[in-house]
Design an enzyme around this catalytic site. Sequence first.
Site, PDB file in Angstrom:
ATOM      1  N   ILE A   1      -1.925   6.644   0.345  1.00 61.27           N
ATOM      2  CA  ILE A   1      -3.328   6.258   0.209  1.00 61.27           C
ATOM      3  C   ILE A   1      -4.025   7.023  -0.923  1.00 61.27           C
ATOM      4  CG2 ILE A   1      -4.213   8.008   1.828  1.00 61.27           C
ATOM      5  CD1 ILE A   1      -6.091   5.856   2.938  1.00 61.27           C
ATOM      6  N   LYS A   2      -3.480   8.179  -1.285  1.00 65.07           N
ATOM      7  CA  LYS A   2      -4.119   9.037  -2.279  1.00 65.07           C
ATOM      8  C   LYS A   2      -4.117   8.454  -3.692  1.00 65.07           C
ATOM      9  CE  LYS A   2      -5.254  12.433   0.473  1.00 65.07           C
ATOM     10  NZ  LYS A   2      -6.660  12.797   0.699  1.00 65.07           N
ATOM     11  N   ASP A   3      -3.321   7.415  -3.919  1.00 69.71           N
ATOM     12  CA  ASP A   3      -3.357   6.742  -5.224  1.00 69.71           C
ATOM     13  C   ASP A   3      -4.758   6.218  -5.527  1.00 69.71           C
ATOM     14  OD1 ASP A   3      -0.639   7.169  -5.019  1.00 69.71           O
ATOM     15  OD2 ASP A   3      -0.083   5.135  -5.609  1.00 69.71           O
TER      16      ASP A   3
END
Length: 292
Positions: A42-44
């Site tokens: 999700i950190k993208d």
Amino acid sequence: MKIFDDSLSLIGNTPMLKVKNIDVGPCNLFLKLESANLGGSIKDRPAKNMIKEAEKKGLLKKGGTIVEATAGNTGIALAIIAIKKGYKVIIVVPNKMTVEKVFHLRALGAEVITTRSDVVNGHPEYYLEIAKNIAKKRKAFYINQFSNRANINSHYKQLGPEIFKQLNGKVDAFVAGVGTGGTISGVGKYLKSKNKNCKIILADPKGSVLKELINNGKMSNKAGSWIVEGIGEDFEPPLLETNYIDYAYSIGDYEAIQTCSKLLKKEGILAGSSSGTLIGAAIKYCRSQKVK
């Protein structure tokens, strides 16, 4: 089927999976598969948005250096985007992070600095303090995901609307953990704006201080320890907007790992420990619901 000509376009628009082979009580439980993002997490999303906003403000120019403190996934996302844009990256991680993530970061060309994980926020050897000092000494850009509004905005403007659209607006509850607080605050704000009765649930590792903050309005004086990576804190992150969160569950390491095992064996999905925490809390919430 769409063909992409830029790998950064592979961030976002991730699939949604309905859980069918695990007992979730009277609820329908859906998993947003953020592992389908370019960097595998999700950190993208916030990484891409934080770099974009820094460029827009002139804080980051080609050939510059990005410094960040991370549990690993944000660092991987930043390193991938840096390759595409010509930046150098210095990543500061606590020493409890998996060696696979460290190897991944170094393979992407990032300089990795490992710090102690047995100290709390404010200690000079805490990973956030070290990252801040490195950025100052090297005159680099400290992206600071813990206080960067572009982090929370990526979830409010992108992830929240994606979830809402995929489920045709029928979202009764959303479960997330807290690292920076960007996901639960951004998505929570968006979903509450669409349905004020939508419940926002925090999944917190046992030992973190945030469950007590949400459920009782105050944090315990001392944090415990946990092996789950990337979520749970010993302080209240600046981006965390607690007014959007309705309730918190505490999930122990063993339960989180057992949930990962169950997900793999029942649904064929390989997920990490933080996902085990989130899904463990989601199952507890679902099973507590009554048929109307």
